[in-house]
Structure formats: C-alpha cells, structure tokens
Design a protein around this motif. Structure first.
Motif, short mmCIF file in Angstrom:
data_model
loop_
_atom_site.label_atom_id
_atom_site.label_comp_id
_atom_site.label_asym_id
_atom_site.label_seq_id
_atom_site.Cartn_x
_atom_site.Cartn_y
_atom_site.Cartn_z
N LEU A 53 0.71 -1.39 0.03
CA LEU A 53 0.07 0.11 -0.15
C LEU A 53 0.86 1.22 -0.11
O LEU A 53 0.53 2.12 -0.81
N ARG A 54 1.82 1.01 0.86
CA ARG A 54 2.63 2.45 1.01
C ARG A 54 3.48 2.67 -0.51
O ARG A 54 3.64 3.72 -0.82
N GLN A 55 3.90 1.70 -1.29
CA GLN A 55 4.38 1.74 -2.43
C GLN A 55 3.47 2.30 -3.45
O GLN A 55 4.00 2.99 -4.48
N HIS A 56 2.15 2.04 -3.14
CA HIS A 56 1.15 2.69 -4.17
C HIS A 56 0.85 4.11 -3.88
O HIS A 56 -0.38 4.73 -4.24
N GLY A 57 1.35 4.79 -2.88
CA GLY A 57 1.13 6.12 -2.29
C GLY A 57 0.14 6.31 -1.27
O GLY A 57 -0.31 7.37 -0.81
N VAL A 58 -0.33 5.06 -0.63
CA VAL A 58 -1.38 5.02 0.43
C VAL A 58 -0.77 5.41 1.70
O VAL A 58 0.34 4.96 1.99
N ASP A 59 -1.55 6.64 2.60
CA ASP A 59 -0.95 6.72 3.89
C ASP A 59 -1.26 5.61 4.73
O ASP A 59 -2.38 5.75 5.39
N VAL A 60 -0.25 4.81 5.01
CA VAL A 60 -0.58 3.57 5.87
C VAL A 60 0.64 3.77 7.11
O VAL A 60 1.67 4.16 6.97
N VAL A 61 0.01 3.60 8.31
CA VAL A 61 0.79 3.57 9.66
C VAL A 61 0.59 2.26 10.40
O VAL A 61 -0.33 1.59 10.05
N LEU A 62 1.54 2.06 11.12
CA LEU A 62 1.32 0.68 12.03
C LEU A 62 0.94 1.17 13.34
O LEU A 62 1.50 2.21 14.19
N GLY A 63 -0.56 0.81 13.92
CA GLY A 63 -1.02 1.31 15.18
C GLY A 63 -0.37 0.40 16.37
O GLY A 63 -0.13 0.82 17.57
N TYR A 64 -0.32 -0.93 15.98
CA TYR A 64 0.08 -1.98 17.20
C TYR A 64 0.56 -3.09 16.22
O TYR A 64 -0.32 -3.87 15.58
N VAL A 65 1.72 -3.60 16.35
CA VAL A 65 2.35 -4.59 15.76
C VAL A 65 3.02 -5.53 16.90
O VAL A 65 3.83 -4.99 17.37
N GLU A 66 2.76 -6.85 16.88
CA GLU A 66 3.65 -7.90 17.86
C GLU A 66 4.30 -8.73 16.88
O GLU A 66 3.76 -9.81 16.44
N THR A 67 5.74 -8.39 16.70
CA THR A 67 6.50 -9.43 16.00
C THR A 67 6.76 -10.71 16.79
O THR A 67 7.32 -11.79 16.01
N HIS A 68 6.98 -10.67 18.11
CA HIS A 68 7.30 -12.03 18.59
C HIS A 68 8.94 -12.21 18.73
O HIS A 68 9.11 -13.43 18.70
N GLY A 69 9.48 -11.20 18.06
CA GLY A 69 10.87 -11.32 17.69
C GLY A 69 11.31 -12.22 16.62
O GLY A 69 12.37 -12.59 16.30
N ARG A 70 9.96 -12.53 15.82
CA ARG A 70 10.26 -13.49 14.58
C ARG A 70 10.97 -12.57 13.43
O ARG A 70 10.47 -11.46 12.85
N ALA A 71 12.19 -13.17 12.97
CA ALA A 71 13.17 -12.26 12.25
C ALA A 71 12.51 -11.78 10.96
O ALA A 71 12.47 -10.78 10.47
N GLY A 72 11.60 -12.72 10.17
CA GLY A 72 11.05 -12.54 8.97
C GLY A 72 10.02 -11.34 9.11
O GLY A 72 9.96 -10.54 8.38
N THR A 73 9.32 -11.50 10.17
CA THR A 73 8.38 -10.38 10.54
C THR A 73 9.16 -9.29 10.77
O THR A 73 8.66 -8.07 10.26
N VAL A 74 10.07 -8.92 11.49
CA VAL A 74 10.71 -7.85 11.80
C VAL A 74 11.05 -7.31 10.63
O VAL A 74 11.17 -5.98 10.48
N ALA A 75 11.76 -7.90 9.76
CA ALA A 75 12.26 -7.15 8.55
C ALA A 75 11.10 -6.58 7.73
O ALA A 75 11.41 -5.54 7.03
N GLN A 76 10.13 -6.91 8.02
CA GLN A 76 8.91 -6.27 7.16
C GLN A 76 8.38 -4.98 7.82
O GLN A 76 7.67 -4.24 7.37
N LEU A 77 9.07 -4.73 9.15
CA LEU A 77 8.77 -3.48 9.52
C LEU A 77 9.44 -2.22 8.80
O LEU A 77 9.26 -1.13 9.08
N GLN A 78 10.41 -2.59 7.90
CA GLN A 78 11.47 -1.44 7.52
C GLN A 78 10.72 -0.28 6.78
O GLN A 78 9.63 -0.58 5.91
#
Length: 388
Positions: A53-78
């Motif tokens: 969505l962000r790549q398509h210019g949509v104003d998107v934010v993270l309100g609450y995300v719980e990654t549980h320390g999973r490396a693949g999930t953390v990488a997606q926060l970039q």
C-alpha cells in the motif's frame, strides 16, 4: 419563465440532502486476517500488505504490531511509520497500549492493528482492542487486523472441547460480520508444527509443551477446519448481500428462538450454537427467550446467578440476537406463545446427556413436555436440542 416556489423548494431540499451526505462521517474499511493458530503468518501478511500500500502512495501506519521477535516479521517493519505506543501505569508496572487518540489525530488512510482479541490495560479508553478498531473504523480510518480462530466468541465451546483450553480473550462475531474482507492465512498442520519445532513461533523451551498440548495434530486439524469454514461463511454472506436481487440467494426468512434460563454454562452454549445456526442458515432474525419462573425470581437466586444471566444476555446481544424476557411458571405455554408471536420456525433448547437441565430446576421434564407440545401443535415449528 420564472421558477415556481415548488421548484425552489425541491432544489433546496435536494441541496440539503446532499449536504447531509457530504457532512456524514465516512466509515473506514475493515480487513481481517484469520488463522488457525499463532505462527501461521498473519502479522507477516499484514505487514506485506502495508508495504505494498505504501508503495502505491497510500498513507498507511502501524498502530500496533507484535512481531514476537520473528526475524522475517521484523524485516517487514522497514520504513513503515509507527505510531508510538501509550504508556499506562497499572499495579506498579508501566505497560504499553495502542494509542488510539494519536491515531485519530494523525488520521492515516490505513492503520495496521495486530492482536485483535487483546484486552486493554484498565484505564484505557476501551476495554478491548476490537472496540478500538470499531472506533477507528467509525472515524473513517481503514483498519487491517488479525485474529486466531479460537478467539471468535461463538466458537468458544467448540474450541474448549477441541483443545481443552478456555480462551478468555474473545472477539464478538458481529465485528467479523462488519468486515469488508476476511482472509484465511492457511498452513498445513505439518508445516505449522515444523515452524514450531524450528523455533519460529515460540522460544525453544516452550516448544515441547506446545507440541504436546495445543499444537497436537488433531487439535490443529479441527481448528484449521473451523477457520476454513468461517472464512467460507463470510464469503457466502458477502455474495448473498451483493446478489440480494437474485431470489435463489436471498436470506433465509426463518426465525430462530433460543430458550434459556439462569443455568449459565448451558445458556452460553445455547446462545453460541444459535448464533452459528443463524449464520449457517442465513437467518436475519433470531431471539433469545428467558422465561423467569418463581424459583428464579430476583429475591430467590444469588447475585452471582443474576450476574451470569446478565452476562449471557449481553453475549446474545453481541452475537446479534434480540432479547426477550417474560415472567411465568408455565414455561412450555409461554415458549409456544412467544414462538407464535415472533413467527419462529426453529426452537433451540438445551439438554444434558443425563436429563434436561430445566428438569433439574423445576423437577419436571420441561424439555420433554415442550417436544410433546410442539408435536401436537398444527405448526411448522421444529426443535433443535443442544447437548452439553
């Protein structure tokens, strides 16, 4: 030719109607990712979508995300903008919660909200995170969120029988019914157990216990089936709504009448079962009838029993039922009267495997009497018995 007063009034009324439409707050969209258990990849998928969505210019934010320390999930926060969490001091500890007020002030187009079934820290504006999500959607902010199938309110009893775990944090079915899109994040049971064994879900010391308990293959198979059925049901309802003009797809006009008393466990199961039946049958209207007999009057039952009853009636409302309360010692006659008045086509009652739970209360077989009375009436009324 000068316009008439009637023409001017019509234009004024039309302009006022359009102005009201323009001024009405627009509802945000709601998308729910649902899975059979922790670790199937719901958070990862939400973050992937947020990046797209962000790549398509949509104003998107993270309100609450719980990654549980999973490396693949953390990488997606970039590079995804994050709304800072709010600190709440409770019982000597500083705890973090999603900052709903900050999100409302920021007013993004889309917000990602993880852990939908979460119970907020006392002192928060809302008791539950699903209520936070409702608030955001009402304010015109679209929400992408996630939940596991065991947290769905109407499935509580089935999940308890499958896993032996009493899931305390639950989401009302009505919220899922309001969703514009429900997506099943699916993994096969061997894939999910492999992820668990590889330490991709829980800390390594927790893995053996999880494999022996919640993550048993039979448990996961049944939970997977529940998740698939739920999403299929949601899709069916959306098709039904979108094709309302097609006679074959119109909603069922049957009316369900669930009969309960103050026996709390039985009443909860009857209410949840009726909610599931209503969804399965495509029934728009269903009722929960509580016939208060003399032994159940407020001065003869304890406060705990009264609280349980009120909670069950609240549960029925959250699941979409309409509450009916009457006082009578002629329970069977009163049920039949209400059934006729509400044009009910299906009665839902409860029995134990030993004897009717109403029989324990009134010392006579009310369920048996109801079955006989229905059989003797000249109606199309059917009975559905919930055993527990």
């Amino acid at each position: 030719m000068m316009p008439s007063n009637d023409d001017s009034q019509l234009r004024d009324q039309s302009a006022e109607r359009f102005l009201r439409l323009v001024q009405e707050p627009r509802r945000g969209r709601l998308k729910v990712y649902i899975g059979l258990a922790a670790g199937v990849g719901k958070t990862y998928r939400m973050l992937q979508e947020a990046q797209e969505l962000r790549q398509h210019g949509v104003d998107v934010v993270l309100g609450y995300v719980e990654t549980h320390g999973r490396a693949g999930t953390v990488a997606q926060l970039q590079d995804l903008p994050l709304i800072k969490r709010k600190n709440i001091f409770y019982k000597g500890r500083m705890l973090e919660e999603m900052d709903v007020a900050a999100i409302l002030q920021r007013r993004p187009s889309v917000v990602v909200v993880d852990e939908l079934a979460h119970t907020n820290v006392p002192g928060s504006e809302n008791e539950k995170r699903w209520q936070d999500v409702e608030q955001l959607v009402r304010a015109g902010i679209s929400v992408i969120t996630a939940v596991n199938i065991q947290h769905l309110e109407s499935l509580h009893d089935q999940v308890l029988r499958i896993t032996g775990q009493d899931v305390a944090e639950r989401v009302p079915d009505q919220l899922l019914k309001l969703a514009d899109e429900v997506v099943n994040v699916d993994l096969t049971v061997p894939e999910l157990r492999a992820r668990l064994e590889e330490g991709k879900i829980y800390d390594p010391q927790k893995v053996p216990t999880a494999l022996r308990n919640f993550f048993q293959p039979e448990n996961l198979l049944q939970l997977r089936e529940l998740a698939l059925r739920e999403v299929a049901g949601q899709l069916s309802r959306q098709i039904d709504t979108g094709a309302a003009a097609v006679p074959a797809l119109r909603r069922n006009h049957d009316r369900l009448l669930a009969c309960i008393n103050s026996n709390a466990p039985a009443a909860r199961e009857i209410i949840r079962k009726t909610s599931r039946l209503a969804d399965r049958l495509g029934t728009a209207t269903w009722y929960v009838l509580y016939v208060q007999t003399a032994p159940e009057s407020a001065d003869r039952v304890g406060l705990a029993t009264q609280r349980h009853l009120l909670r069950n009636l609240q549960l029925a409302t959250e699941l979409g039922g309409q509450i009916l309360r009457v006082k009578s010692d002629e329970v069977v006659a009163e049920i039949l009267r209400v059934a006729q008045e509400k044009r009910a086509s299906l009665l839902i009652c409860g029995v134990t495997r030993e004897k009717s739970w109403w029989q324990r209360l009134t010392h006579r077989g009310i369920t048996t009497s109801l079955i006989r009375a229905v059989a003797q009436t000249d109606t199309d009324l059917d009975l559905f018995l919930v055993t527990y």
